[in-house]
Design a protein around this motif. Structure first.
Motif, PDB file in Angstrom:
ATOM      1  N   ALA A 237       0.828  -1.206   0.000  1.00 41.56           N
ATOM      2  CA  ALA A 237       0.000   0.000   0.000  1.00 41.56           C
ATOM      3  C   ALA A 237       0.862   1.256   0.000  1.00 41.56           C
ATOM      4  O   ALA A 237       0.527   2.257  -0.653  1.00 41.56           O
ATOM      5  CB  ALA A 237      -0.923  -0.002   1.217  1.00 41.56           C
ATOM      6  N   LEU A 238       1.972   1.212   0.716  1.00 44.33           N
ATOM      7  CA  LEU A 238       2.878   2.366   0.778  1.00 44.33           C
ATOM      8  C   LEU A 238       3.451   2.677  -0.598  1.00 44.33           C
ATOM      9  O   LEU A 238       3.461   3.832  -1.037  1.00 44.33           O
ATOM     10  CB  LEU A 238       4.006   2.069   1.770  1.00 44.33           C
ATOM     11  CG  LEU A 238       4.982   3.204   2.082  1.00 44.33           C
ATOM     12  CD1 LEU A 238       4.259   4.327   2.805  1.00 44.33           C
ATOM     13  CD2 LEU A 238       6.141   2.674   2.921  1.00 44.33           C
ATOM     14  N   VAL A 239       3.911   1.633  -1.300  1.00 43.25           N
ATOM     15  CA  VAL A 239       4.529   1.830  -2.611  1.00 43.25           C
ATOM     16  C   VAL A 239       3.487   2.241  -3.647  1.00 43.25           C
ATOM     17  O   VAL A 239       3.609   3.281  -4.311  1.00 43.25           O
ATOM     18  CB  VAL A 239       5.270   0.549  -3.062  1.00 43.25           C
ATOM     19  CG1 VAL A 239       5.766   0.696  -4.491  1.00 43.25           C
ATOM     20  CG2 VAL A 239       6.419   0.244  -2.127  1.00 43.25           C
ATOM     21  N   LEU A 240       2.451   1.415  -3.791  1.00 42.75           N
ATOM     22  CA  LEU A 240       1.455   1.677  -4.822  1.00 42.75           C
ATOM     23  C   LEU A 240       0.628   2.922  -4.498  1.00 42.75           C
ATOM     24  O   LEU A 240       0.331   3.732  -5.380  1.00 42.75           O
ATOM     25  CB  LEU A 240       0.546   0.456  -4.984  1.00 42.75           C
ATOM     26  CG  LEU A 240      -0.396   0.455  -6.185  1.00 42.75           C
ATOM     27  CD1 LEU A 240       0.379   0.631  -7.480  1.00 42.75           C
ATOM     28  CD2 LEU A 240      -1.210  -0.835  -6.220  1.00 42.75           C
ATOM     29  N   GLY A 257      10.019   1.502  -1.322  1.00 36.69           N
ATOM     30  CA  GLY A 257       9.739   0.083  -1.176  1.00 36.69           C
ATOM     31  C   GLY A 257      10.976  -0.723  -0.845  1.00 36.69           C
ATOM     32  O   GLY A 257      10.933  -1.642  -0.015  1.00 36.69           O
ATOM     33  N   ALA A 258      12.092  -0.386  -1.474  1.00 33.76           N
ATOM     34  CA  ALA A 258      13.349  -1.081  -1.180  1.00 33.76           C
ATOM     35  C   ALA A 258      13.760  -0.864   0.269  1.00 33.76           C
ATOM     36  O   ALA A 258      14.154  -1.811   0.965  1.00 33.76           O
ATOM     37  CB  ALA A 258      14.439  -0.596  -2.132  1.00 33.76           C
ATOM     38  N   ALA A 259      13.641   0.380   0.729  1.00 29.13           N
ATOM     39  CA  ALA A 259      13.972   0.673   2.126  1.00 29.13           C
ATOM     40  C   ALA A 259      13.016  -0.042   3.069  1.00 29.13           C
ATOM     41  O   ALA A 259      13.422  -0.564   4.120  1.00 29.13           O
ATOM     42  CB  ALA A 259      13.918   2.185   2.371  1.00 29.13           C
ATOM     43  N   GLY A 260      11.727  -0.096   2.689  1.00 20.65           N
ATOM     44  CA  GLY A 260      10.740  -0.791   3.505  1.00 20.65           C
ATOM     45  C   GLY A 260      11.014  -2.281   3.601  1.00 20.65           C
ATOM     46  O   GLY A 260      10.840  -2.894   4.657  1.00 20.65           O
ATOM     47  N   ALA A 261      11.447  -2.883   2.488  1.00 20.71           N
ATOM     48  CA  ALA A 261      11.769  -4.312   2.499  1.00 20.71           C
ATOM     49  C   ALA A 261      12.950  -4.590   3.417  1.00 20.71           C
ATOM     50  O   ALA A 261      12.963  -5.583   4.162  1.00 20.71           O
ATOM     51  CB  ALA A 261      12.070  -4.786   1.077  1.00 20.71           C
ATOM     52  N   VAL A 262      13.956  -3.720   3.380  1.00 19.01           N
ATOM     53  CA  VAL A 262      15.119  -3.874   4.262  1.00 19.01           C
ATOM     54  C   VAL A 262      14.682  -3.744   5.723  1.00 19.01           C
ATOM     55  O   VAL A 262      15.090  -4.536   6.590  1.00 19.01           O
ATOM     56  CB  VAL A 262      16.201  -2.827   3.921  1.00 19.01           C
ATOM     57  CG1 VAL A 262      17.304  -2.825   4.972  1.00 19.01           C
ATOM     58  CG2 VAL A 262      16.783  -3.106   2.540  1.00 19.01           C
ATOM     59  N   ALA A 263      13.825  -2.747   6.006  1.00 12.96           N
ATOM     60  CA  ALA A 263      13.344  -2.547   7.376  1.00 12.96           C
ATOM     61  C   ALA A 263      12.529  -3.748   7.849  1.00 12.96           C
ATOM     62  O   ALA A 263      12.662  -4.200   8.998  1.00 12.96           O
ATOM     63  CB  ALA A 263      12.508  -1.270   7.451  1.00 12.96           C
ATOM     64  N   LEU A 264      11.694  -4.285   6.956  1.00 16.82           N
ATOM     65  CA  LEU A 264      10.870  -5.439   7.308  1.00 16.82           C
ATOM     66  C   LEU A 264      11.744  -6.659   7.599  1.00 16.82           C
ATOM     67  O   LEU A 264      11.488  -7.412   8.549  1.00 16.82           O
ATOM     68  CB  LEU A 264       9.894  -5.740   6.168  1.00 16.82           C
ATOM     69  CG  LEU A 264       8.788  -6.763   6.432  1.00 16.82           C
ATOM     70  CD1 LEU A 264       7.965  -6.374   7.647  1.00 16.82           C
ATOM     71  CD2 LEU A 264       7.891  -6.886   5.196  1.00 16.82           C
TER      72      LEU A 264
END
Length: 441
Positions: A237-240, A257-264
């Protein structure tokens, strides 16, 4: 040599080089180099290629490709995909065809976090095939579910197909993401209905029911699924959402999204140096491959245009005068068969520069046609005998699953795709309504 023969010979040369095993990007560049030297002296041809490369390298939209790819690979290598699969499996497992349903839901979610077609299929295949084989699912259902689920990487935003299409057609990537969103959701829904209906009507095809190992209640399993699913849904939802609302450009959203994936991955305590290194390595490899094909395809298209190829095709279509509906049907048919030979990037790069003047001449809605073309590319990816999806599946499937199982398995899902295609044909608002509601350009 008569100048009018050169465009046709360029396509012949391209087919020959690809069939003898030359990589697509180099085939594009080799044919374009020969065709260019027939138009310009060597020094001028080199200058023209250099200018085109600078133009492509300056295309800000293409810079969104590597971060989207990196986001997907981080989620894959950090094990978040397996956590997600296990949580959904424990929730849907008791339902008829529960593991196949889990696989399709997982495919849709993972497609929405990356857009890498082959990566989606391989990830869900590695996770789902052992479980479905152990529970004795019908091999055709296993095959069709994995292949169809993998094909969703073509349709579900932030698919790389849309990014490349937008850069070639000069269409807002946000509007095109919005255009494919509802057809993609319809397609996932039809896939799920087919799987559930088949396993209710033919219980043996759905194998034995999955039983959660911890034996927890439905509430416990629902809570566990929510813990795994909600963070990934939030990332999607954040990315799209940031793209569709205009709060971020595609490149900014991809980086987010890349930063979010790393954080996740860090929150899940699965972010290691090895994960980052593997994700970076595969991102560089795949991004380089895609962008080199883009360069080769654009050089090929430019030379083809200079040799008069586009004009010849436009004259041919004008002479036939199939009308708007006939022209759209003809172009989609060409895309479908081209997908048997070329990868999706090549299909977009070869076909779209030729199609755009025809679409303009017949006043065809560009967003509507783009949605149709992307659905057809996805269908071609799934359709035998040359279906790339089947060759991906063959690389990860056990020998007990035969090519016959795979061919039988994908047919019902192809029918679902054709239903979506016809729905968009006869109800264009399915593709055009959402883009008209967003205030981005």
């Amino acid at each position: 040599m008569i100048g009018g023969e050169i465009p046709g010979l360029m396509f012949v040369g391209l087919f020959v080089l690809i069939f003898i095993g030359i990589p697509v990007s180099f085939s594009f560049l080799l044919v374009a180099a020969v065709g260019g030297l027939l138009v310009f002296p060597p020094a001028v041809a080199a200058t023209q290629v250099h200018n085109l490369l600078v133009t492509i390298a300056s295309n800000w939209l293409l810079s969104a490709v590597p971060p989207f790819i990196f986001m997907g690979y981080v989620l894959e290598h950090s094990g978040i995909g397996r956590i997600l699969f296990n949580a959904i499996r424990d929730l849907l497992g008791p339902v008829p065809g529960g593991i196949a349903l889990t696989t399709m839901v997982m495919a849709g979610m993972f497609a929405a976090t990356t857009g890498i077609v082959g990566a989606v299929e391989i990830l869900i295949g590695v996770l789902a095939i052992p479980a479905m084989m152990r529970l004795k699912y019908a091999k055709s259902l296993i095959s069709g579910t994995i292949c169809a689920g993998g094909s969703l990487g073509t349709m579900i935003p932030p698919t790389i197909v849309v990014v490349i299409y937008s850069s070639v057609a000069s269409i807002s990537v946000a509007r095109l993401f919005a255009a494919v969103l509802l057809p993609a959701l319809l397609m996932v829904g039809l896939f799920l209905v087919y799987i559930l209906g088949r396993c209710i009507l033919r219980p043996a095809d759905g194998g034995a029911r999955w039983v959660a190992q911890d034996g927890g209640t439905v509430a416990v399993r629902l809570l566990a699924a929510a813990r795994a699913v909600v963070p990934v849904v939030f990332l999607i939802a954040l990315v799209l959402g940031s793209i569709l609302t205009g709060l971020a450009s595609p490149t900014e959203a991809a980086s987010l999204g890349a930063a979010g994936a790393v954080a996740l991955a860090a929150v899940n305590r699965s972010l290691t140096l090895g994960v980052v290194r593997a994700a970076l390595r595969e991102t560089v490899w795949l991004s380089s491959m895609i962008l080199l094909i883009v360069v080769g395809g654009k050089v090929f298209s430019a030379v083809f245009h200079l040799q008069g190829g586009n004009a010849q095709i436009a004259d041919l279509v004008a002479a036939i005068d199939p009308g708007p509906a006939g022209a759209v049907a003809l172009m989609l048919t060409l895309v479908f068969f081209a997908g048997f030979v070329f990868d999706w990037v090549s299909v977009v790069l070869i076909a779209l520069p030729i199609f755009l003047p025809i679409l303009t001449a017949y006043d065809v809605d560009s967003i509507w046609f783009a949605t149709l073309m992307i659905i057809v590319i996805q269908t071609s990816y799934l359709t035998p005998p040359m279906a790339p999806s089947i060759f991906y599946l063959r690389s990860i499937s056990p020998p007990e699953i035969s090519f016959a199982d795979m061919y039988r398995g994908v047919i019902p899902f192809i029918i679902c795709q054709l239903i979506v295609l016809l729905t968009v044909v006869f109800f264009p608002s399915l593709a055009t309504w959402l883009p008209s509601r967003i205030n981005v350009y």
